[in-house]
Design a protein around this motif. Sequence first.
Motif, short mmCIF file in Angstrom:
data_model
loop_
_atom_site.label_atom_id
_atom_site.label_comp_id
_atom_site.label_asym_id
_atom_site.label_seq_id
_atom_site.Cartn_x
_atom_site.Cartn_y
_atom_site.Cartn_z
N LYS A 1 50.01 27.69 29.13
CA LYS A 1 50.24 27.01 30.37
C LYS A 1 48.50 26.38 30.77
O LYS A 1 48.09 25.48 31.37
CB LYS A 1 50.56 28.12 30.69
N ALA A 2 47.77 27.97 30.54
CA ALA A 2 46.45 27.19 31.11
C ALA A 2 45.92 25.77 30.90
O ALA A 2 44.54 25.69 31.47
CB ALA A 2 45.22 28.15 30.00
N LEU A 3 46.18 25.83 29.33
CA LEU A 3 45.36 24.77 28.91
C LEU A 3 46.07 23.54 29.50
O LEU A 3 45.88 22.30 30.31
CB LEU A 3 46.02 23.99 27.13
N ILE A 4 46.95 23.20 29.75
CA ILE A 4 48.02 22.26 30.55
C ILE A 4 47.45 22.24 32.10
O ILE A 4 47.19 20.68 32.94
CB ILE A 4 49.02 22.40 30.89
N ASP A 5 46.85 23.38 33.00
CA ASP A 5 46.38 23.50 34.19
C ASP A 5 45.42 23.14 33.94
O ASP A 5 44.38 22.27 35.11
CB ASP A 5 46.25 25.04 34.80
N MET A 6 44.18 23.10 32.49
CA MET A 6 42.53 21.69 32.81
C MET A 6 43.43 20.55 32.33
O MET A 6 42.27 20.03 32.09
CB MET A 6 42.20 22.71 32.10
N GLY A 7 44.50 20.41 32.02
CA GLY A 7 44.46 18.80 31.52
C GLY A 7 44.81 18.51 29.84
O GLY A 7 44.56 17.12 30.09
N PHE A 8 44.82 19.31 29.67
CA PHE A 8 44.95 19.33 28.08
C PHE A 8 47.00 19.43 27.19
O PHE A 8 47.34 20.55 28.07
CB PHE A 8 43.86 20.30 27.45
N HIS A 9 47.33 18.71 26.40
CA HIS A 9 48.11 18.65 26.06
C HIS A 9 47.91 19.94 24.89
O HIS A 9 47.23 20.51 24.17
CB HIS A 9 48.95 17.62 25.26
N PRO A 10 49.10 21.53 25.18
CA PRO A 10 48.75 22.26 24.16
C PRO A 10 49.43 22.23 23.42
O PRO A 10 49.71 20.97 22.72
CB PRO A 10 49.41 22.80 24.94
N PRO A 11 48.71 23.12 22.10
CA PRO A 11 49.15 23.27 20.79
C PRO A 11 50.29 23.79 21.10
O PRO A 11 51.60 24.41 21.72
CB PRO A 11 48.39 24.40 20.29
N THR A 12 50.96 23.00 19.54
CA THR A 12 52.69 24.10 19.70
C THR A 12 51.87 25.90 19.36
O THR A 12 51.20 26.04 18.83
CB THR A 12 52.89 23.66 18.05
N VAL A 13 53.20 26.71 20.39
CA VAL A 13 52.60 28.04 20.58
C VAL A 13 53.76 28.47 19.68
O VAL A 13 55.21 27.48 19.48
CB VAL A 13 53.14 28.35 21.70
N TYR A 14 54.13 29.13 18.92
CA TYR A 14 54.87 30.40 18.23
C TYR A 14 55.82 29.75 16.74
O TYR A 14 56.61 29.98 16.84
CB TYR A 14 56.18 30.68 19.37
N PHE A 15 54.97 28.65 15.90
CA PHE A 15 55.53 28.27 15.34
C PHE A 15 53.40 27.80 14.27
O PHE A 15 52.62 27.47 14.93
CB PHE A 15 55.66 26.59 14.95
N PRO A 16 53.56 28.17 13.05
CA PRO A 16 54.55 28.39 12.79
C PRO A 16 55.32 30.52 12.55
O PRO A 16 54.20 30.66 12.58
CB PRO A 16 54.08 28.36 10.84
N THR A 17 56.62 30.86 12.14
CA THR A 17 57.43 31.54 12.64
C THR A 17 56.40 32.83 11.75
O THR A 17 56.47 33.87 12.40
CB THR A 17 58.72 31.82 12.80
N THR A 18 55.76 32.60 10.96
CA THR A 18 55.03 33.80 9.86
C THR A 18 53.74 33.72 11.08
O THR A 18 53.30 35.14 10.10
CB THR A 18 54.95 33.67 8.32
N VAL A 19 53.20 33.31 12.01
CA VAL A 19 52.03 33.59 12.66
C VAL A 19 52.30 34.07 14.12
O VAL A 19 53.11 33.98 14.88
CB VAL A 19 51.00 33.03 12.81
N LYS A 20 52.22 35.79 13.92
CA LYS A 20 53.04 36.28 15.75
C LYS A 20 51.60 35.89 16.61
O LYS A 20 50.49 35.39 16.04
CB LYS A 20 52.58 37.60 15.55
N GLU A 21 52.34 35.20 17.63
CA GLU A 21 51.58 34.22 18.73
C GLU A 21 50.84 33.51 18.40
O GLU A 21 49.71 33.36 19.06
CB GLU A 21 50.84 35.63 19.40
#
Length: 116
Positions: A61-81
């Motif tokens: 969300k902070a990246l969006i506020d700064m004008g960037f497309h954010p990374p994919t979050v919560y994937f891969p599911t084997t990596v927490k956060e």
Amino acid sequence: MLGGEGLRHVAETAVLNANYVRVRLREHYEPAVDRICKHECVFTTTEKMAENGVHALDIAKALIDMGFHPPTVYFPTTVKEAMMIEPTETESKETLDAFIDAMVEIAGLVEKDPES
């Protein structure tokens, strides 16, 4: 359309971009795997971020506020956060540096003022 040589060039550039991001951010975020990657690199929040209640979604969300497309979050599911960053071959070094600077700034804000 690109032909064999063109396809090799874009693939190599995507791999180079992902590894550039991985190396530049590994002091600020925890790499899921800190070794040479293919076209994407995956990070997770640091222990300090987790202690402060900061999640991957907050960083996105902070990246969006700064004008960037954010990374994919919560994937891969084997990596927490998980935060999966996939810079393509079309990203310039200037764009990558601006994205990295934003990620570093966010990490710094989390350390100083996690509520911001």
